[in-house]
Design an enzyme around this catalytic site. Structure first.
Site, PDB file in Angstrom:
ATOM      1  N   TYR A 117      68.370 -54.104 -18.474  1.00  0.00           N
ATOM      2  CA  TYR A 117      68.069 -53.237 -17.669  1.00  0.00           C
ATOM      3  C   TYR A 117      67.097 -52.538 -17.447  1.00  0.00           C
ATOM      4  CZ  TYR A 117      69.376 -48.862 -15.283  1.00  0.00           C
ATOM      5  OH  TYR A 117      69.450 -47.598 -14.493  1.00  0.00           O
ATOM      6  N   HIS A 157      63.388 -41.761  -5.631  1.00  0.00           N
ATOM      7  CA  HIS A 157      63.927 -40.535  -6.518  1.00  0.00           C
ATOM      8  C   HIS A 157      63.296 -39.302  -6.266  1.00  0.00           C
ATOM      9  CE1 HIS A 157      66.012 -44.066  -8.357  1.00  0.00           C
ATOM     10  NE2 HIS A 157      66.594 -43.182  -9.035  1.00  0.00           N
ATOM     11  N   ASN A 181      63.307 -40.924 -16.447  1.00  0.00           N
ATOM     12  CA  ASN A 181      64.476 -40.761 -17.163  1.00  0.00           C
ATOM     13  C   ASN A 181      64.003 -39.757 -18.382  1.00  0.00           C
ATOM     14  OD1 ASN A 181      66.863 -43.583 -17.726  1.00  0.00           O
ATOM     15  ND2 ASN A 181      66.170 -42.267 -15.818  1.00  0.00           N
ATOM     16  N   TYR A 233      79.873   2.634 -27.872  1.00  0.00           N
ATOM     17  CA  TYR A 233      79.716   1.627 -28.488  1.00  0.00           C
ATOM     18  C   TYR A 233      78.238   1.036 -28.037  1.00  0.00           C
ATOM     19  CZ  TYR A 233      84.411   0.581 -29.411  1.00  0.00           C
ATOM     20  OH  TYR A 233      85.898   0.628 -29.790  1.00  0.00           O
ATOM     21  N   ARG A 237      76.186   2.757 -31.060  1.00  0.00           N
ATOM     22  CA  ARG A 237      76.468   2.595 -32.511  1.00  0.00           C
ATOM     23  C   ARG A 237      76.637   0.856 -32.663  1.00  0.00           C
ATOM     24  NH1 ARG A 237      82.621   3.053 -33.787  1.00  0.00           N
ATOM     25  NH2 ARG A 237      83.526   3.785 -31.838  1.00  0.00           N
ATOM     26  N   PHE A 281      69.536 -39.535 -22.079  1.00  0.00           N
ATOM     27  CA  PHE A 281      68.827 -38.706 -20.922  1.00  0.00           C
ATOM     28  C   PHE A 281      69.910 -37.667 -20.538  1.00  0.00           C
ATOM     29  CE2 PHE A 281      70.651 -42.758 -19.321  1.00  0.00           C
ATOM     30  CZ  PHE A 281      71.947 -42.022 -18.736  1.00  0.00           C
ATOM     31  N   GLU A 298      77.076 -42.786 -12.461  1.00  0.00           N
ATOM     32  CA  GLU A 298      76.552 -41.709 -13.403  1.00  0.00           C
ATOM     33  C   GLU A 298      77.885 -40.576 -13.087  1.00  0.00           C
ATOM     34  OE1 GLU A 298      72.720 -41.057 -11.753  1.00  0.00           O
ATOM     35  OE2 GLU A 298      72.077 -42.952 -12.689  1.00  0.00           O
TER      36      GLU A 298
END
Length: 495
Positions: A52, A82, A194, A277, A280, A325, A409
């Site tokens: 791959y 991309h 990646n 609050y 304190r 990734f 994905e």
């Protein structure tokens, strides 16, 4: 000198390399690891077995095998296709941090890229050749594909660089620096894009800012307590040792330090059994935010010394296509840290409100001429608006996932959005603290001639060097902006 791939990065080291105060380079040991891994990739690229990303297509096209002659074009196409980010460019410092973290990952010797390519990225870092990266477009798996593609397009002579405050085409900038565009070889495009470096860079920058804001929250809270003439008993060490969360112990210790030797707190003119609050419970609330900071810092420092691309090259025949990734480990922690940061602003707004109520010797709205004058009524509207904006930014992107790549994905982290929102929230905290400092200083003026601890007195003087006590109504915008700049530029003394 920091040795990429050999030494361990920390948040402070990354920032120091980015700012030029720490020299970093690639040693012979790291080069050897990179070269050994590169030879494994060369063997795979020329084999008949489908591996791959080395001799196949990407994502759902992983079943399409590529010839050795097509390898370079395959990797070049990967970056080009991309690079689809949109929106405003990220801060230039983020681009540099991304490159630093990528070099550290590539120098581990599991990514299969050539040393020449890594050395080119180091040249960019050292010479402030900072690529332009759009802020939107990453889903945080397979890493930060779009922003990393924009970050490394300039290696090919594509994309854009920052030149001071202008954006210029990469090809011309390379030529001015006597650099030829690189030609990518097998696995190199994948090794570049990646990874989680966009998410990680936002975490690093946010952590550095949050570290100061956590300390500043204690200072602002201590000054508000002084103005309110509050009770110091909730900060006793014995109380917190029986519920010893690390952050709580730290804040209680700091409150004791910040309030030590305060003449004002020895004044018994305004006795009470307990404070609200927001006064304190500062060790518990600020401390919980510190605990979230510690958690994110631990994970970020693991990530910045990890290999997060894909596939991971282990031998001449084995390249594992895994999921290093995936941004989920950082995404979830960033969402947790965003809530923690938001809460610092939430409790600060409540302290501002307390100081306006006109109790324990303070005039209503912190003005002795109320009626004709509104005093400090309205700045608390601003803190309320900022607090609500931060609450809206606390929706956890890591709880969402939209499938991509034809379902290959099918679960993504959305960690890039988590990182961006974390830093937006921190930016709003700057403004909330600025307004709390303005209120606290005004309240402290009404406690004179009492004096405060040395560190509180120093910060009071700093405020008054830029912002005068409010006697009659005036435009407060300049006062608020002056204090915001002090917070942003870390002018306040925190220890």
């Amino acid at each position: 000198m920091f040795k990429y791939g050999i030494d361990q990065l920390t948040v402070n080291k990354v920032i120091a390399i980015a700012e030029g105060t720490l020299k970093a380079g690639i040693t012979a040991e790291a080069k050897s690891k990179v070269d050994v891994c590169r030879k494994k990739v060369d063997t795979m690229a020329n084999s008949d077995a489908a591996i791959y990303g080395i001799n196949t297509g990407f994502g759902p096209l992983c079943d399409v095998q590529i010839t050795p002659q097509e390898t370079s074009k395959l990797q070049e196409n990967l970056l080009i296709t991309h690079a689809v980010g949109v929106g405003n460019p990220i801060d230039k410092k983020l681009s540099k941090i991304m490159m630093i973290c990528k070099v550290q990952a590539l120098c581990q010797g599991f990514s299969g890229v050539r040393i020449e390519m890594i050395e080119r990225i180091v040249y960019f870092i050292e010479n402030d050749l900072l690529p332009v990266v759009p802020e939107q477009g990453s889903v945080g798996a397979s890493g930060d594909l779009a922003p990393l593609s924009h970050l490394f397009l300039p290696l090919l002579g594509e994309g854009e660089f920052w030149v001071e405050d202008t954006i210029q085409p990469a090809k011309g900038v390379l030529a001015k620096n006597n650099l030829e565009p690189l030609v990518l070889e097998a696995k190199e495009g994948l090794g570049l894009i990646n990874g989680t470096q966009f998410i990680l860079a936002h975490a690093i920058l946010g952590l550095k800012k949050m570290e100061y804001l956590l300390d500043l929250a204690d200072v602002a809270g201590a000054m508000s307590l002084e103005g309110y003439s509050g009770n110091v008993s909730p900060f006793k060490e014995e109380l917190h040792q029986i519920r010893p969360f690390k952050g709580n112990l730290k804040v209680a210790e700091r409150m004791r330090m910040l309030l030590k030797d305060s003449q004002n707190l020895e004044d018994t003119s305004f006795p009470r059994v307990q404070d609200p609050y927001s006064i304190r419970c500062m060790p518990q609330v600020h401390g919980a935010s510190r605990n979230a900071y510690f958690h994110l810092n631990d994970l970020a420092e693991i990530e910045m010394n990890s290999v997060t691309d894909n596939p991971i090259v282990l031998s001449e025949t084995e390249a594992i296509s895994g999921g290093n990734f995936h941004g989920q480990p950082l995404a979830m922690a960033l969402d947790y840290a965003s809530i923690a940061a938001s809460e610092l602003g939430n409790i600060a707004d409540r302290r501002c409100y307390l100081l306006l109520e006109g109790k324990y010797g303070l005039p209503r709205l912190l003005t002795e001429a109320g009626g004709l004058n509104s005093g400090f009524m309205i700045p608390q509207y601003t803190t309320a608006a900022l607090v609500t904006e931060n609450k809206s930014l606390c929706f956890p992107p890591s709880a969402d996932s939209v499938p991509t790549s034809l379902g290959q994905e099918d679960h993504v982290s959305m960690g890039s959005i988590s990182g961006r929102k974390f830093n937006q929230i921190l930016g709003n905290i700057d403004k909330i603290f600025a307004i709390e400092f303005m209120y606290a200083a005004q309240a402290m003026d009404f406690r004179r001639p009492n004096t405060f601890s040395p560190i509180i007195e120093d910060n009071f003087k700093l405020i008054r060097s830029e912002v005068a006590k409010l006697e009659d109504d005036r435009v407060l915008k300049d006062d608020i902006n002056a204090l915001i700049n002090m917070v942003k530029n870390q002018k306040f003394k925190v220890a």
